[in-house]
Design a protein around this motif. Structure first.
Motif, PDB file in Angstrom:
ATOM      1  N   LEU A  58      -7.668  11.693 -34.870  1.00 34.55           N
ATOM      2  CA  LEU A  58      -8.291  12.260 -36.064  1.00 34.55           C
ATOM      3  C   LEU A  58      -9.221  11.192 -36.614  1.00 34.55           C
ATOM      4  CD1 LEU A  58      -5.186  13.954 -37.753  1.00 34.55           C
ATOM      5  CD2 LEU A  58      -7.214  15.112 -36.842  1.00 34.55           C
ATOM      6  N   GLU A  59     -10.509  11.432 -36.485  1.00 34.09           N
ATOM      7  CA  GLU A  59     -11.506  10.444 -36.909  1.00 34.09           C
ATOM      8  C   GLU A  59     -11.830  10.595 -38.385  1.00 34.09           C
ATOM      9  OE1 GLU A  59     -14.971  11.327 -34.574  1.00 34.09           O
ATOM     10  OE2 GLU A  59     -13.773  11.543 -32.762  1.00 34.09           O
ATOM     11  N   GLY A  60     -12.260   9.480 -38.988  1.00 35.74           N
ATOM     12  CA  GLY A  60     -12.752   9.526 -40.361  1.00 35.74           C
ATOM     13  C   GLY A  60     -14.141  10.150 -40.395  1.00 35.74           C
ATOM     14  N   THR A  61     -14.793  10.057 -41.545  1.00 31.24           N
ATOM     15  CA  THR A  61     -16.112  10.648 -41.733  1.00 31.24           C
ATOM     16  C   THR A  61     -17.111  10.152 -40.684  1.00 31.24           C
ATOM     17  OG1 THR A  61     -15.651  10.806 -44.080  1.00 31.24           O
ATOM     18  CG2 THR A  61     -17.980  10.903 -43.430  1.00 31.24           C
ATOM     19  N   THR A  62     -17.725  11.092 -39.984  1.00 27.92           N
ATOM     20  CA  THR A  62     -18.679  10.751 -38.933  1.00 27.92           C
ATOM     21  C   THR A  62     -19.847   9.945 -39.510  1.00 27.92           C
ATOM     22  OG1 THR A  62     -18.091  12.809 -37.853  1.00 27.92           O
ATOM     23  CG2 THR A  62     -20.098  11.722 -37.067  1.00 27.92           C
ATOM     24  N   GLY A  63     -20.144   8.822 -38.892  1.00 26.13           N
ATOM     25  CA  GLY A  63     -21.269   8.004 -39.353  1.00 26.13           C
ATOM     26  C   GLY A  63     -20.876   6.965 -40.395  1.00 26.13           C
ATOM     27  N   SER A  64     -19.592   6.964 -40.818  1.00 19.88           N
ATOM     28  CA  SER A  64     -19.150   5.913 -41.751  1.00 19.88           C
ATOM     29  C   SER A  64     -18.797   4.679 -40.927  1.00 19.88           C
ATOM     30  CB  SER A  64     -17.925   6.381 -42.544  1.00 19.88           C
ATOM     31  OG  SER A  64     -16.793   6.528 -41.698  1.00 19.88           O
ATOM     32  N   VAL A  68       0.866  11.055 -28.553  1.00 26.48           N
ATOM     33  CA  VAL A  68       0.536  10.111 -29.631  1.00 26.48           C
ATOM     34  C   VAL A  68      -0.661  10.627 -30.431  1.00 26.48           C
ATOM     35  CG1 VAL A  68      -0.146   7.732 -30.196  1.00 26.48           C
ATOM     36  CG2 VAL A  68       1.315   8.140 -28.214  1.00 26.48           C
ATOM     37  N   LEU A  69      -0.585  10.442 -31.750  1.00 26.07           N
ATOM     38  CA  LEU A  69      -1.731  10.727 -32.630  1.00 26.07           C
ATOM     39  C   LEU A  69      -2.196   9.421 -33.263  1.00 26.07           C
ATOM     40  CD1 LEU A  69      -3.594  12.378 -34.599  1.00 26.07           C
ATOM     41  CD2 LEU A  69      -1.585  12.595 -36.087  1.00 26.07           C
ATOM     42  N   PHE A  70      -3.488   9.147 -33.138  1.00 33.16           N
ATOM     43  CA  PHE A  70      -4.086   8.039 -33.892  1.00 33.16           C
ATOM     44  C   PHE A  70      -4.963   8.668 -34.961  1.00 33.16           C
ATOM     45  CE2 PHE A  70      -7.909   4.967 -33.943  1.00 33.16           C
ATOM     46  CZ  PHE A  70      -7.400   4.262 -35.038  1.00 33.16           C
ATOM     47  N   ALA A  71      -4.620   8.434 -36.240  1.00 32.20           N
ATOM     48  CA  ALA A  71      -5.417   8.947 -37.358  1.00 32.20           C
ATOM     49  C   ALA A  71      -6.093   7.770 -38.036  1.00 32.20           C
ATOM     50  CB  ALA A  71      -4.530   9.701 -38.339  1.00 32.20           C
ATOM     51  N   HIS A  72      -7.393   7.901 -38.299  1.00 31.77           N
ATOM     52  CA  HIS A  72      -8.154   6.808 -38.916  1.00 31.77           C
ATOM     53  C   HIS A  72      -7.720   6.483 -40.337  1.00 31.77           C
ATOM     54  CE1 HIS A  72     -12.011   6.830 -36.151  1.00 31.77           C
ATOM     55  NE2 HIS A  72     -10.892   6.706 -35.472  1.00 31.77           N
ATOM     56  N   ASN A  73      -6.935   7.376 -40.974  1.00 30.49           N
ATOM     57  CA  ASN A  73      -6.320   6.984 -42.260  1.00 30.49           C
ATOM     58  C   ASN A  73      -4.995   7.715 -42.471  1.00 30.49           C
ATOM     59  OD1 ASN A  73      -7.065   9.539 -43.225  1.00 30.49           O
ATOM     60  ND2 ASN A  73      -7.937   8.765 -45.146  1.00 30.49           N
ATOM     61  N   ASP A  74      -4.229   7.220 -43.439  1.00 33.32           N
ATOM     62  CA  ASP A  74      -2.909   7.802 -43.735  1.00 33.32           C
ATOM     63  C   ASP A  74      -3.014   9.275 -44.096  1.00 33.32           C
ATOM     64  OD1 ASP A  74      -1.775   5.310 -43.432  1.00 33.32           O
ATOM     65  OD2 ASP A  74      -1.436   4.958 -45.577  1.00 33.32           O
ATOM     66  N   ASP A  75      -3.999   9.610 -44.940  1.00 34.22           N
ATOM     67  CA  ASP A  75      -4.075  10.985 -45.451  1.00 34.22           C
ATOM     68  C   ASP A  75      -4.196  12.018 -44.327  1.00 34.22           C
ATOM     69  OD1 ASP A  75      -4.918   9.359 -47.981  1.00 34.22           O
ATOM     70  OD2 ASP A  75      -4.425  11.377 -48.673  1.00 34.22           O
ATOM     71  N   MET A  76      -5.042  11.748 -43.346  1.00 37.37           N
ATOM     72  CA  MET A  76      -5.164  12.704 -42.237  1.00 37.37           C
ATOM     73  C   MET A  76      -3.848  12.782 -41.463  1.00 37.37           C
ATOM     74  SD  MET A  76      -9.031  12.251 -40.794  1.00 37.37           S
ATOM     75  CE  MET A  76      -8.857  10.515 -40.372  1.00 37.37           C
ATOM     76  N   GLY A  77      -3.187  11.644 -41.315  1.00 28.27           N
ATOM     77  CA  GLY A  77      -1.874  11.629 -40.655  1.00 28.27           C
ATOM     78  C   GLY A  77      -0.857  12.443 -41.440  1.00 28.27           C
ATOM     79  N   LEU A  78      -0.924  12.350 -42.764  1.00 28.32           N
ATOM     80  CA  LEU A  78       0.004  13.103 -43.617  1.00 28.32           C
ATOM     81  C   LEU A  78      -0.261  14.603 -43.505  1.00 28.32           C
ATOM     82  CD1 LEU A  78      -0.132  10.637 -46.639  1.00 28.32           C
ATOM     83  CD2 LEU A  78       1.942  11.178 -45.323  1.00 28.32           C
ATOM     84  N   GLY A  79      -1.527  14.974 -43.455  1.00 26.88           N
ATOM     85  CA  GLY A  79      -1.880  16.384 -43.254  1.00 26.88           C
ATOM     86  C   GLY A  79      -1.367  16.867 -41.904  1.00 26.88           C
TER      87      GLY A  79
END
Ligand code: GYE
Length: 327
Positions: free
Chosen positions: A171-177, A228-239
């Motif tokens: 789960l990537e963060g905002t594209t281009g950030s 395995v899931l790699f999420a770029h931040n906690d919030d996406m992982g929590l979702g």
């Protein structure tokens, strides 16, 4: 001789007067509270309010840029819309603030407006993420080593799963950030040459809601093939936790979860064994940023970048530190 001396002392007085004008700032500082000529007016262009990290960062900035600390803060949150953030910076320039602090949503597209700030004599200080524009368009950057964060996350995955065939989703963060781009670069380098296959990688824009939706899509496509899931931040992982539970799987066991940030809710999920590893990203950048802004406005020289150190946590470590975490 005498004449020369006079000219020289006049020149000196002028120079001092000029410096004093420069110190008083870019001209917008007229309102002043009693003797408040040295109040520094700062426009802060925040990304939005997408995550727990962002709330902690906003709070830290507001606390540091307080009236008691000598600031008049004009706060703008752009709801993660790059055009709205550029417009906010442009409006700070028009208001003639003394300095602009920018947490850029995306890296690209800043050249013109940063040049406009420079032409107006208003210094720009970046905090959190950075930009791709030339570094002579901003005075300093106070941030984190996102690539290293990704690398630390990837190294943990490589160490624990790298020698058996493992399916991973991202789960990537905002594209281009810069946060998303650099974290993925670090992660990819760390898992290179292992037995880990990336099944899919999509943006969830750093939010819980999108993290959940995108994870639902991954689960529909790949089901229990995902290890395995790699999420770029906690919030996406929590979702994603909600999506995984709804699919009848156990997070932390059927699907191991690695995230970045280490905010309270993420650390709680880690302590509960629903997450497996978190790399910290410190959001408390306010104090350092305020210090740098003061120096820049005073015409003192500052470093081009200040990088704040991050840690990482296993479930056992999360249990130990959970109660003492400030955010
Ligand atoms: O990890 C995420 C936030 O730019 C470091 O943005 C920041 C990231 C942070 O929304 O939660």
């Amino acid at each position: 001789m005498r004449m020369n001396k006079l000219v020289a002392s006049f020149a000196l007085v002028s120079a001092v007067a000029l410096t004093a004008t420069a110190c008083a700032g870019g001209g917008g500082n007229t309102g002043g509270t009693g003797g408040g000529d040295d109040v520094i007016t700062v426009g802060f262009a925040q990304t939005g309010s997408e995550s727990g990290w962002r709330s902690a960062n906003t709070e830290s900035m507001k606390e540091a840029f307080s009236a008691e600390n000598g600031f008049d803060l004009i706060f703008n949150a752009a709801d993660n819309k790059p055009e709205a953030q550029i417009a906010a910076v442009r409006s700070f320039i028009n208001q003639g603030v003394d300095a602009i602090v920018l947490a850029p949503i995306v890296s690209d597209g800043w050249d013109d407006v940063l040049q406009e700030a420079k032409d107006a004599g208003i210094p720009v200080i970046l905090e959190d993420r950075t930009v791709s524009a030339s570094d002579d368009l901003y005075a300093s950057w106070i941030g984190l080593d996102f690539e290293k964060e990704g690398q630390t996350a990837g190294a943990w995955v490589a160490e624990n799963f790298g020698s058996t065939p493992t399916n991973l989703v991202v789960l990537e963060g905002t594209t281009g950030s810069s946060a998303a781009t650099d974290r993925q670069t670090g992660f990819d380098a760390a898992i290179e040459g292992t037995d880990i296959s990336v099944l899919d990688s999509q943006t969830g824009n750093f939010t819980r809601a999108e993290g959940k939706t995108v994870m639902e899509g991954f689960l529909q496509k790949f089901g229990s093939e995902i290890n395995v899931l790699f999420a770029h931040n906690d919030d996406m992982g929590l979702g994603a936790l909600d999506a995984i539970k709804a699919a009848g799987l156990t997070p932390g066991k059927d699907i191991s979860i690695v995230t970045i940030d280490a905010v309270k809710d993420g650390m709680t999920a880690l302590a509960d064994g629903e997450f497996n590893f978190i790399v910290e990203c410190n959001p408390l950048l306010g104090e350092k940023t305020a210090e740098v802004v003061k120096s820049v406005v005073a015409g003192e020289s500052v470093d081009k970048q200040y990088i704040v150190e991050d840690q990482s946590f296993t479930p056992e470590q999360a249990k130990e530190v959970l109660d003492s975490r400030p955010y």
